[in-house]
Design a protein around this motif. Structure first.
Motif, PDB file in Angstrom:
ATOM      1  N   PHE A  66      31.862   0.424  47.673  1.00 52.14           N
ATOM      2  CA  PHE A  66      31.372   0.569  46.307  1.00 52.14           C
ATOM      3  C   PHE A  66      30.058   1.327  46.305  1.00 52.14           C
ATOM      4  O   PHE A  66      29.318   1.326  47.273  1.00 52.14           O
ATOM      5  CB  PHE A  66      31.230  -0.794  45.607  1.00 52.14           C
ATOM      6  N   ASP A  67      29.808   1.999  45.178  1.00 54.73           N
ATOM      7  CA  ASP A  67      28.633   2.850  45.033  1.00 54.73           C
ATOM      8  C   ASP A  67      27.481   2.113  44.353  1.00 54.73           C
ATOM      9  O   ASP A  67      27.697   1.215  43.545  1.00 54.73           O
ATOM     10  CB  ASP A  67      28.959   4.078  44.173  1.00 54.73           C
ATOM     11  N   ALA A  68      26.273   2.546  44.671  1.00 57.99           N
ATOM     12  CA  ALA A  68      25.075   2.157  43.924  1.00 57.99           C
ATOM     13  C   ALA A  68      24.821   3.306  42.954  1.00 57.99           C
ATOM     14  O   ALA A  68      24.573   4.432  43.380  1.00 57.99           O
ATOM     15  CB  ALA A  68      23.888   1.967  44.864  1.00 57.99           C
ATOM     16  N   VAL A  69      24.927   3.022  41.668  1.00 63.59           N
ATOM     17  CA  VAL A  69      24.846   4.057  40.645  1.00 63.59           C
ATOM     18  C   VAL A  69      23.656   3.778  39.734  1.00 63.59           C
ATOM     19  O   VAL A  69      23.492   2.658  39.251  1.00 63.59           O
ATOM     20  CB  VAL A  69      26.149   4.094  39.808  1.00 63.59           C
ATOM     21  N   ASP A  70      22.836   4.793  39.487  1.00 64.77           N
ATOM     22  CA  ASP A  70      21.684   4.605  38.603  1.00 64.77           C
ATOM     23  C   ASP A  70      22.101   4.711  37.134  1.00 64.77           C
ATOM     24  O   ASP A  70      23.281   4.944  36.813  1.00 64.77           O
ATOM     25  CB  ASP A  70      20.541   5.569  38.951  1.00 64.77           C
ATOM     26  N   ASN A  71      21.155   4.523  36.232  1.00 66.17           N
ATOM     27  CA  ASN A  71      21.439   4.526  34.794  1.00 66.17           C
ATOM     28  C   ASN A  71      21.976   5.855  34.287  1.00 66.17           C
ATOM     29  O   ASN A  71      22.609   5.911  33.232  1.00 66.17           O
ATOM     30  CB  ASN A  71      20.186   4.154  34.000  1.00 66.17           C
ATOM     31  N   ASP A  72      21.728   6.928  35.012  1.00 62.72           N
ATOM     32  CA  ASP A  72      22.223   8.247  34.613  1.00 62.72           C
ATOM     33  C   ASP A  72      23.587   8.567  35.221  1.00 62.72           C
ATOM     34  O   ASP A  72      24.108   9.675  35.045  1.00 62.72           O
ATOM     35  CB  ASP A  72      21.220   9.335  35.005  1.00 62.72           C
ATOM     36  N   GLY A  73      24.148   7.615  35.969  1.00 60.83           N
ATOM     37  CA  GLY A  73      25.448   7.831  36.586  1.00 60.83           C
ATOM     38  C   GLY A  73      25.406   8.516  37.934  1.00 60.83           C
ATOM     39  O   GLY A  73      26.448   8.859  38.489  1.00 60.83           O
ATOM     40  N   ASN A  74      24.208   8.716  38.467  1.00 62.19           N
ATOM     41  CA  ASN A  74      24.070   9.339  39.784  1.00 62.19           C
ATOM     42  C   ASN A  74      24.338   8.324  40.885  1.00 62.19           C
ATOM     43  O   ASN A  74      23.798   7.212  40.851  1.00 62.19           O
ATOM     44  CB  ASN A  74      22.652   9.891  39.968  1.00 62.19           C
ATOM     45  N   VAL A  75      25.153   8.706  41.843  1.00 59.56           N
ATOM     46  CA  VAL A  75      25.420   7.835  42.990  1.00 59.56           C
ATOM     47  C   VAL A  75      24.252   7.963  43.959  1.00 59.56           C
ATOM     48  O   VAL A  75      23.982   9.049  44.477  1.00 59.56           O
ATOM     49  CB  VAL A  75      26.750   8.197  43.675  1.00 59.56           C
ATOM     50  N   LEU A  76      23.560   6.841  44.193  1.00 63.72           N
ATOM     51  CA  LEU A  76      22.407   6.842  45.096  1.00 63.72           C
ATOM     52  C   LEU A  76      22.841   6.611  46.545  1.00 63.72           C
ATOM     53  O   LEU A  76      22.143   6.996  47.472  1.00 63.72           O
ATOM     54  CB  LEU A  76      21.414   5.769  44.673  1.00 63.72           C
ATOM     55  N   GLY A  77      23.966   5.961  46.712  1.00 57.00           N
ATOM     56  CA  GLY A  77      24.484   5.672  48.041  1.00 57.00           C
ATOM     57  C   GLY A  77      25.759   4.865  47.924  1.00 57.00           C
ATOM     58  O   GLY A  77      26.065   4.320  46.863  1.00 57.00           O
ATOM     59  N   THR A  78      26.499   4.798  48.997  1.00 55.47           N
ATOM     60  CA  THR A  78      27.752   4.046  49.022  1.00 55.47           C
ATOM     61  C   THR A  78      27.676   2.965  50.087  1.00 55.47           C
ATOM     62  O   THR A  78      27.226   3.211  51.197  1.00 55.47           O
ATOM     63  CB  THR A  78      28.939   4.988  49.320  1.00 55.47           C
ATOM     64  N   HIS A  79      28.106   1.774  49.713  1.00 55.00           N
ATOM     65  CA  HIS A  79      28.217   0.661  50.656  1.00 55.00           C
ATOM     66  C   HIS A  79      29.621   0.751  51.251  1.00 55.00           C
ATOM     67  O   HIS A  79      30.608   0.414  50.607  1.00 55.00           O
ATOM     68  CB  HIS A  79      27.996  -0.673  49.940  1.00 55.00           C
ATOM     69  N   ASN A  80      29.702   1.280  52.471  1.00 58.67           N
ATOM     70  CA  ASN A  80      30.982   1.540  53.135  1.00 58.67           C
ATOM     71  C   ASN A  80      31.494   0.293  53.836  1.00 58.67           C
ATOM     72  O   ASN A  80      31.398   0.152  55.052  1.00 58.67           O
ATOM     73  CB  ASN A  80      30.844   2.701  54.116  1.00 58.67           C
ATOM     74  N   VAL A  81      32.048  -0.597  53.053  1.00 57.83           N
ATOM     75  CA  VAL A  81      32.570  -1.862  53.562  1.00 57.83           C
ATOM     76  C   VAL A  81      33.772  -1.579  54.462  1.00 57.83           C
ATOM     77  O   VAL A  81      34.642  -0.784  54.089  1.00 57.83           O
ATOM     78  CB  VAL A  81      32.993  -2.770  52.386  1.00 57.83           C
ATOM     79  N   PRO A  82      33.830  -2.210  55.642  1.00 62.96           N
ATOM     80  CA  PRO A  82      35.000  -1.993  56.500  1.00 62.96           C
ATOM     81  C   PRO A  82      36.276  -2.506  55.816  1.00 62.96           C
ATOM     82  O   PRO A  82      36.234  -3.488  55.073  1.00 62.96           O
ATOM     83  CB  PRO A  82      34.679  -2.788  57.771  1.00 62.96           C
TER      84      PRO A  82
END
Length: 135
Positions: A66-82
């Protein structure tokens, strides 16, 4: 016989904890890095923290990135769960390990220490250990 069981259980706990060394928060399988952190850090792992939301916790348990998304919809990073998921479950809006994967309170605190967390995250980590691992 009890001694053999204890040694086997302790060994399995260590092996399981080692399984999570590749996670973004090594040794802390139910923590995630905080992509929203604005304070200076040397390594994003210094921002590892617990989760207080059911959906990301379920994603971690079910092996769904799942992604960490800011209020503007920008993906700041992805939590790459196995894909096999992590040993997490949601308990009263806190994502917790099903068992103390580190093996003991001391080992859990050592995992926190190894992350070299920013001060603001350190007490959350050790508090989590106290609540989830026996001494």
């Amino acid at each position: 016989m009890r001694a053999v069981y204890f040694i086997l259980a302790a060994t399995l706990a260590l092996v399981r904890a080692d399984d999570y060394q590749d996670w973004e928060c090594p040794g802390m399988p139910c923590f995630i890095v905080n992509y929203f952190e604005t304070r200076p850090y040397d390594d994003i792992k210094q921002t590892c923290t617990s989760i207080s939301s059911m959906t990301p916790c379920n994603n971690m348990m079910n092996g769904v990135p799942f992604d960490a998304v800011d209020n503007d919809g920008n993906v700041l990073g992805t939590h790459n769960v196995p894909s096999e998921g992590l040993p997490c479950h949601d308990v009263d809006f806190l994502c917790k390990e099903k068992t103390c994967t580190q093996g003991s309170l001391a080992d859990c605190n050592a995992a926190c220490e190894a992350l070299n967390l920013l001060d603001v995250y350190a007490s959350t980590c050790t508090g989590y250990c106290t609540a989830n691992c026996e001494a």
